[in-house]
Motif scaffolding. Structure first.
Motif, PDB file in Angstrom:
ATOM      1  N   GLN B 680       0.980  -1.199  -0.007  1.00  0.00           N
ATOM      2  CA  GLN B 680      -0.032   0.114   0.051  1.00  0.00           C
ATOM      3  C   GLN B 680       0.777   1.134  -0.041  1.00  0.00           C
ATOM      4  OE1 GLN B 680      -2.887  -0.847   2.677  1.00  0.00           O
ATOM      5  NE2 GLN B 680      -4.547  -0.218   1.443  1.00  0.00           N
ATOM      6  N   LYS B 693      -5.830   4.537  -7.003  1.00  0.00           N
ATOM      7  CA  LYS B 693      -7.370   4.646  -6.931  1.00  0.00           C
ATOM      8  C   LYS B 693      -7.939   3.225  -7.757  1.00  0.00           C
ATOM      9  CE  LYS B 693     -10.446   8.499  -7.510  1.00  0.00           C
ATOM     10  NZ  LYS B 693     -10.576   9.924  -8.271  1.00  0.00           N
ATOM     11  N   SER B 696      -7.334   0.484  -5.100  1.00  0.00           N
ATOM     12  CA  SER B 696      -8.356   0.593  -4.221  1.00  0.00           C
ATOM     13  C   SER B 696      -9.848  -0.042  -4.608  1.00  0.00           C
ATOM     14  CB  SER B 696      -8.521   1.738  -3.542  1.00  0.00           C
ATOM     15  OG  SER B 696      -9.323   2.658  -4.489  1.00  0.00           O
ATOM     16  N   ASN B 700     -11.501  -3.861  -3.754  1.00  0.00           N
ATOM     17  CA  ASN B 700     -12.670  -3.793  -3.085  1.00  0.00           C
ATOM     18  C   ASN B 700     -13.385  -5.099  -2.922  1.00  0.00           C
ATOM     19  OD1 ASN B 700     -15.342  -2.917  -2.196  1.00  0.00           O
ATOM     20  ND2 ASN B 700     -15.646  -1.591  -4.043  1.00  0.00           N
TER      21      ASN B 700
END
Lengths: 190, 849
Positions: B680, B693, B696, B700
């Motif tokens: 990360q 983005k 992420s 999800n």
């Protein structure tokens, strides 16, 4: 390779590689081993020299093989039938027994090796010979006559598809092609 | 008779020639040549058979020959006209045809090694084909395309040569080929398969070593902070006095503990050196790719093995034939092994005969069942006992580790106990397994499964106990973390109070209080386990094999009984045990390499030495197996075990990476909440914002769950497809069996029918007889010869009445002799090639030789 005059000419080496399943190293090793079998005075013309059978079977690779005589017979091109091997015969043999050879050609030659009387078919006599080869010469390991009969009967029942009492090449290849470990054991590596 | 044979020969040659001219056009077709050879070999029986046929037939033959000569003439004329036409037109068509021929020749050249010809013949054919290609290749292509074509051809040639050279190079690079071959010739292919496995393992480990060494250890050593610059890279003050003692180093404490071999040494600096090398990231990725690479390699090897074993091993149709035709291992070159092999083949023959005779005889099934249950209970007890013992010992070692002044035995208790269990349990299992009285092959599987369970149980108990240890250390760490903070704070505060103008002299790294660093502890544990395993293996070989062999060999002269044949005798090489040992060792390496990057280096050394050592030991002090097993089938079994171990060793590592907090003051991930946070961090800091983005989004659960679902569905689908294939396979097999049965019945029926009625049938409807009868008699005439050439032979040599009208199709002549199995099913392949009403004079049940 010792650098002597008796090495394989390069173009021939290429052709041998093309025609056999052997790599360059294997051919060179074969050449070396073969030249050790040839008497000294013939060393300079190895490609035309022939090694008699009783010398070939002293090779450690063939020494313990019960089919040594058959192998010599099958691969020999000698006209007078003394089963001597030339270098090219030797290469033919190693190619068939090499790792890379297809199981088809292996089974073809296996058939010819097992065909003791060279009549193009495995009959009861051949099978009997084969069993005797496989069980060795010692008294303790030989099969009795009834066992032998039973065994050959079973084999013929399994493999002799057209029921003519003998096993021919295509029947043999059919059986062999289904076997899981034929190709891995039908191998001789120098 | 001879004259006749000669006559037949010329006749055949005519046809061969026709065939050649039709399709070969320029030069002799090698395939037809081959057929000729085949014909020669089976000439005898067939010609003999031909003698039997009536004189009338002979006349027909002459007629036919005349006809064919006429045909020949026509062909020639046609060719001439065509040639002139071509000269005028020089059409594309011809080029195409030439191209095709060249391609054909090329194909011939590349497949020549598959032909069962003599070398001399192969050489001449090859030279001819090459000359042909040489001659016409240049003529192909025209105008602009010509140069390009020539270039292409040249490149293709170069490429072939390069490939061959590369192959030669590759085989030269394979190490220990001669060594393995020597073992192979003494012990057969099964023992050699262990060494081949060992070599394979060595290759895999070499790659892993390259990964870890090149991407983690070298960068840290070259570009990272030097030794002694920070607490994690320095030996603490208390240990410094003894840090160089051999006894300490032997336990991987002291200087070794604070070296690049272990996890704790690595710094958590995000980038190091002028390359801005992201070491923590690299450490993480290498740790993962070690597993990734191993998985890929193992699965690929398994797939290749599965592909290679084409025959379905569980086929019970040919038990005897396989025993007969494939049981000799041609690699055996040692008379002693050959004797063993003779004996084992004989017993297997006898066994199978007995099995066949009384397959369903079981004298006391209850007793046997009871014994088997008893054996399994005993073995489960053993497994539980060994598991508990290890748990107990590891627990004890934790109390030992807190005490001072402990002896060598207390320190190494865990390793010793594990090694002893690994040494004594397998023979115990074997003894218990004698109760069960299984067939040796099944018995071997059981034995392997049990040893596997033992090792696995031991490993996992060890891991569980280690986990306890780690959790304890984690709580301890929290306390120390505060202490360290306070110490540093106090130090700086006090110095700040005393002298506010100077920055305080930095605290010596050796004096900083530090946490237990559980990762290094785990790493050390694994390294010690590996090293002790190596030692035990080597000592066992030395004592159990070598000394025993020496004793047997030299004391035999002055002993009351025959030592060599009697009780101690020589040791056998235990293939399965050795392979399992290797597999478990590898599991330990996989697990440990994340915490001890140097472990793979140790393993590479181990494999290297054990290659030489074991080769020597096998050749010097072992005897071949009593029952020589073949290796081919078990290969994938071992690979499957390896895969299982790989998976099982992935679990604990993944668990620690994903859920345990790393130590606060050692290792590349110190200061993070989890080791996986490094990903990360990299994405946030080093990549543009949109990547973060995307990441992420990808991470999800809304996306991951459908992805997993999709995979599950794909697995389900592929499974279903595989099942369908299997079903189809089984179906086909059944069909074949039914066909075979039918054939058998047909034959049997035929054999029993009255000969006289058969004769009558023959006489009345010679042409109505189907291919069956013909094949029957052809088989008897020249059995063993290849079917295709045989059928043609009978065509050529003994044409019947109908044959006059139907000239043998040219296909039969150029057809390659390599007939598939199908050809042996009568009435199918032959009906197309042999003319109807063949040999009216011969009878079905009566071989004509």
């Amino acid at each position: 390779m010792g650098g002597s005059a008796s090495s394989v000419p390069p173009d021939l080496l290429g052709e041998y590689q093309e025609l056999t399943f052997l790599t360059k190293q294997e051919i060179l090793i074969a050449h070396k081993r073969f030249s050790e079998l040839v008497p000294k005075e013939e060393r300079d013309q190895i490609l035309s020299a022939r090694v008699p059978k009783d010398k070939v079977v002293t090779l450690p690779e063939l020494r313990a093989n019960p089919f040594q005589h058959r192998i010599c017979r099958v691969f020999s091109t000698a006209e007078d039938g003394d089963d001597s091997l030339s270098f090219e015969d030797f290469l033919d043999m190693l190619s068939v027994f090499s790792d890379a050879a297809t199981s088809e050609i292996k089974s073809h030659y296996a058939f010819r090796i097992f065909d003791f009387d060279d009549d193009g078919t495995l009959d009861r006599k051949d099978l009997e010979n084969l069993v005797n080869c496989l069980t060795g010469d010692a008294d303790g390991t030989r099969l009795s006559t009834s066992e032998m009969d039973q065994l050959i009967q079973n084999i013929l029942e399994e493999s002799d598809i057209d029921k003519d009492g003998t096993i021919n090449l295509s029947e043999f290849q059919h059986v062999i092609s289904r076997s899981p470990d034929f190709a891995s054991s039908f191998k001789i590596v120098l | 008779m001879k004259v006749k044979a000669k006559y037949l020969k010329t006749y055949q040659n005519f046809h061969v020639k026709i065939g050649m001219e039709v399709d070969g056009q320029v030069q002799s077709d090698p395939e037809s040549e081959e057929d000729e050879e085949e014909e020669e070999t089976i000439q005898r029986p067939c010609s003999r058979e031909a003698i039997k046929s009536s004189g009338q037939e002979k006349n027909q033959q002459t007629k036919e020959v005349d006809e064919s000569e006429e045909e020949d003439e026509i062909f020639r004329r046609k060719r001439l006209t065509r040639k002139t036409n071509r000269r005028v037109k020089n059409s594309e068509e011809e080029l195409e045809r030439l191209k095709e021929q060249v391609e054909e020749k090329k194909k011939l050249i590349s497949t020549m090694r598959n032909k069962p010809w003599r070398m001399a013949k192969k050489l001449t054919v090859l030279r001819e084909a090459q000359a042909f290609v040489e001659k016409f290749e240049g003529a192909l292509g025209k105008g602009k395309g010509k140069k390009f074509y020539a270039y292409k051809v040249m490149m293709a040639k170069k490429w072939v040569k390069f490939k061959r050279d590369f192959d030669n190079f590759k085989t030269q690079c394979i190490p220990w080929e001669m060594k393995i071959k020597e073992v192979e010739s003494h012990f057969g292919s099964s023992v050699a398969s262990y060494f081949i496995f060992l070599r394979w393992m060595y290759g895999v480990n070499l790659v892993l070593f390259g990964l870890i060494f090149g991407l983690v250890i070298i960068p840290e050593v070259l570009m990272g902070m030097p030794y002694g610059s920070m607490p994690r890279k320095t030996v603490p003050r208390a240990e410094q006095a003894t840090a160089m003692d051999f006894s300490v180093l032997w336990d991987f404490e002291g200087y070794i503990k604070y070296s690049a071999l272990f996890y704790g040494y690595y710094n958590n600096q995000r980038t190091i050196g002028w390359l801005k090398y992201r070491l923590p990231m690299a450490y993480f990725m290498v740790g993962i790719s070690v597993f990734g690479y191993s998985l890929v390699v193992v699965i690929r090897t398994m797939a290749r093995n599965a592909n290679e074993s084409t025959g379905d091993g569980d086929d019970n149709d040919f038990i005897f034939s396989w025993k007969m035709f494939t049981s000799w291992d041609y690699l055996i070159g040692n008379p002693e092994t050959a004797d063993n092999k003779f004996a084992s083949i004989t017993t297997s023959f006898k066994e199978s005969i007995v099995d066949e005779q009384e397959s369903n005889k079981d004298e006391n099934i209850h007793l046997r069942r009871f014994l088997r249950v008893l054996a399994n209970v005993l073995i489960i007890c053993c497994l539980c006992g060994s598991g508990y013992l290890i748990y107990f010992v590891v627990k004890r070692s934790q109390t030992f580790s807190k005490m001072q002044n402990i002896g060598w035995y207390e320190r190494n208790e865990v390793e010793i106990v594990m090694s002893l269990l690994g040494m004594f349990c397998p023979p115990l299992f074997e003894t218990i397994a004698a109760l069960e009285n299984y067939h040796p092959r099944i018995g071997l599987k059981w034995q392997l499964g049990r040893i596997f369970a033992l090792f696995l149980g031991n490993l996992y108990t060890f891991l569980l106990a280690l986990m306890d240890d780690v959790n304890e250390k984690l709580t301890e760490e929290d306390v120390i973390k505060n202490i360290t903070h306070w110490t540093l704070l106090n130090y700086y505060n006090s110095s700040a109070v005393n002298n506010s103008t100077f920055s305080p002299p930095p605290i010596d790294p050796a004096d900083v209080p530090r946490g237990p660093c559980w990762e290094t502890t785990v790493g050390i544990e694994f390294v010690r386990l590996t090293v002790s395993d190596i030692l035990v293996t080597y000592i066992t070989i030395l004592v159990g094999d070598f000394l025993r062999a020496c004793f047997v060999r030299f004391m035999n002269y002055c002993w009351c009984w025959d030592l060599e044949a009697g009780f101690p005798s020589y040791a056998e090489f235990d293939i399965s045990g050795n392979v399992l040992g290797l597999i478990f060792n590898q599991g330990m390496i996989w697990m440990g390499s994340f915490y001890a990057p140097g472990l793979v280096g140790i393993n590479v050394l181990r494999l290297l030495t054990s290659m030489y050592f074991q080769c020597w030991a096998v050749m010097s002090s072992n005897v071949p197996h009593e029952r020589v097993f073949k290796a081919s089938k078990s290969n994938n079994f071992y690979m499957g075990l390896l895969l299982l171990i790989l998976f099982l060793s992935l679990l604990p590592v993944a668990y620690t990476i994903m859920s345990l907090p790393p130590s606060f003051d050692c290792g590349p991930f110190s200061g993070k909440k989890k080791m996986s946070d490094v990903i990360q961090e990299t994405i946030e800091l080093d990549f543009p914002a949109f990547v973060a983005k995307i990441f992420s989004y990808v991470a999800n659960p809304g996306l991951i769950i459908p992805a997993i679902l999709l995979m599950v569905l794909a697995i389900y689908y592929l499974n279903a497809v595989a099942e369908a294939y299997q079903h189809a396979n089984a179906e086909l097999k059944k069909k074949m069996q039914v066909q075979r049965e039918e054939e058998k019945n047909k034959r049997n029926n035929k054999a029993t029918t009255n000969l006289a009625t058969q004769d009558l049938e023959d006489f009345l409807t010679p042409s109505a007889k189907s291919g069956d009868t013909k094949s029957d008699s052809t088989n008897k005439n020249s059995p063993g010869a290849k079917e295709g050439s045989m059928a043609k032979n009978s065509n050529a040599a003994c044409p019947g009445r109908g044959a006059t009208m139907v000239p043998p199709p040219h296909v039969t002549i150029t057809q390659p002799p390599r007939q598939s199995i199908k050809a042996s099913s009568p009435g199918q392949a032959r009906s197309g090639t042999s003319p109807q009403g063949l040999r009216p004079g011969t009878r079905k049940g009566q071989p004509c030789n």
